[in-house]
Enzyme design. Sequence first.
Site, short mmCIF file in Angstrom:
data_model
loop_
_atom_site.label_atom_id
_atom_site.label_comp_id
_atom_site.label_asym_id
_atom_site.label_seq_id
_atom_site.Cartn_x
_atom_site.Cartn_y
_atom_site.Cartn_z
N LYS A 193 0.84 -1.20 0.00
CA LYS A 193 0.00 0.00 0.00
C LYS A 193 0.88 1.25 0.00
CE LYS A 193 -3.30 2.54 2.72
NZ LYS A 193 -4.17 2.63 3.88
N GLU A 199 10.73 -4.74 3.99
CA GLU A 199 10.75 -6.17 3.61
C GLU A 199 10.38 -6.31 2.13
OE1 GLU A 199 9.23 -4.94 6.29
OE2 GLU A 199 9.30 -6.32 7.98
N GLY A 251 -4.60 -1.67 5.01
CA GLY A 251 -3.81 -2.82 4.54
C GLY A 251 -4.48 -4.15 4.84
N ARG A 252 -4.92 -4.34 6.09
CA ARG A 252 -5.47 -5.65 6.48
C ARG A 252 -6.90 -5.84 5.99
NH1 ARG A 252 -4.15 -2.34 10.47
NH2 ARG A 252 -5.74 -1.51 11.87
N GLU A 337 -4.07 -6.37 15.00
CA GLU A 337 -3.58 -5.07 14.55
C GLU A 337 -4.71 -4.03 14.64
OE1 GLU A 337 -0.14 -4.63 11.55
OE2 GLU A 337 -1.86 -4.00 10.38
N HIS A 368 -4.01 -32.82 18.04
CA HIS A 368 -2.85 -33.63 18.40
C HIS A 368 -1.68 -32.75 18.82
CE1 HIS A 368 -4.97 -37.19 17.06
NE2 HIS A 368 -5.49 -36.37 16.15
N LYS A 497 9.80 -0.69 13.62
CA LYS A 497 10.29 -0.40 12.27
C LYS A 497 11.39 0.66 12.35
CE LYS A 497 6.01 -0.92 9.59
NZ LYS A 497 5.04 -0.20 8.78
#
Length: 530
Positions: A193, A199, A251-252, A337, A368, A497
């Site tokens: 965005k 990254e 973003g999310r 977030e 399990h 960041k």
Amino acid sequence: MFLELKNNFLSVGKRRIDTLIDQARVNIFSVETDGLFFDYSKTNIDLETRSKLLELVINTDVISKRDAMFSGKKINLSEDRAVLHTALRKSTGQVFVDGEDVIPAVLKTRTRMFDFSDDVQTGKVSGQGGKYTDVVNIGIGGSDLGPAMAYLALKPYKKGPKCHYVSNIDGAHIHDVLSDLNPETTLVIVASKTFTTIETLTNAKTAFKWMAESVLEPGTQFVALSSSKEKTAEFGIPNSQLFGFEDWVGGRYSLWGPIGLSLVIAIGKEHFSNFLNGAQSMDLHFQNTEKSQNLPIIMALVGIWHAQICGYTTRAILPYEQRLSRLPAYLQQLEMESNGKGVGIEGKDLLTKSGPIVWGEPGTNGQHAFYQLIHQGTHIVPCEFMIAKQGHEAELKHHHQLLQANCLAQSQALMSGRNIEKARSMADSLGFLGTELEQQARQRVFEGNRPSTTLVYPKLTPFCLGQIIAMYEHRVFVEGVILGINSFDQWGVELGKELATELAPVLEGSNSATHYDLSTQNLVSKLSSK
Ligand code: F6P
């Protein structure tokens, strides 16, 4: 009202959920919409509790805030932005931001995405080596988790090239993905965005270099998804290869627009349209249904009851659907977030706990691994089960029946448990005697009375996935409003960041570490020593 609810919990919290169950409860404590059935009868909420919880919806003005969000008001106050992921799934109508109707631009971009994905699928748009065989989506957080989760979820609908998702700055991630691919038939999507995320930019440069080693014009095999034209151009991706979106898409919450491009390429425009239609069906339900029958509102109230009133600090997402294995990770970002904040929308400390810790795994695998703690540990973990009526593998129907049996068995065991008498008789039948029998029996006791909800859906189609994701988005919104949180900013990720940007040259050896605390200095020296 929170205080009243807490008092209510003190008086009802210890009573047995299984003693509450009768036919009336099963009917009343469930919600159904467009094929989805949500059961919350296996919680300690009764009619009195529910009406107090519903009062929270009134007292905090959820309905008018909901309408403000849908209509394009700038409800993300700290960033002065509208919140309009819901506009991305619309096909008609108008939504105004700053006096401008945003829908024509949404539709124009969607058409471009659909045309582009058709062209990729037919080979009209291709790489140096011909038709694209692979697509690599480079992004992180909301620019990765949504498409990666949905690509896996909708595998039965895939007809385009294979998609791969690279997010981590750990070089191992991009290395392992690219090393299996042919650069001449690979399309790279750089999804960010802001187009400032370290990254993503680092991975994109690495991918460009990899491509440039074998492709004459590597830039032609790159597209960008971003809300910053300037930054993508600076990076070297021309506007003609950009699918843009506005800053009113968080973003999310961005899977429904350009960030979903890899998904459109994979499943095609018809299925993607059905995915949007599913989300829209949930939007309409959320907007038009009375609160006691409103699925996102009820889910939010169950969440508030467990996290803020009962004080259970986590919530487990347990889809009995292998293809939803990335759903817990996706919901971790969506929920944590959005609502993992101790300061409210007006800049004051919250009077309650923030949103809970969200985690999970698909069943039956989780059974399990960590279900031991869920059943007998000292933490109470409200469990959110999800199960389809039908799987896609008709020839493996017996697998699906076993999956369903396991799902129902878990919620039943959590609620009913096993008492000491039954445990003693088990130990007895195993031949234990005296004190040993008692020891063995105690360890076989399940106290039960542990809350869970179950969502039953018809089949994991694109429409159904759209409904489920939109349902969670709206649930997060309602919980945020009730807690007084701005669910649409994320200041809590900034500090890390900033510090990482400062620390990078220290680890490279070009800056000194002496102004850091001693613990950090020590770790820097351990990492830098030969
Ligand atoms: O982690 C913080 C965050 O800003 C998320 O909110 C976002 O989804 C992610 O980083 C990626 O951001 P972008 O799409 O701008 O690269």
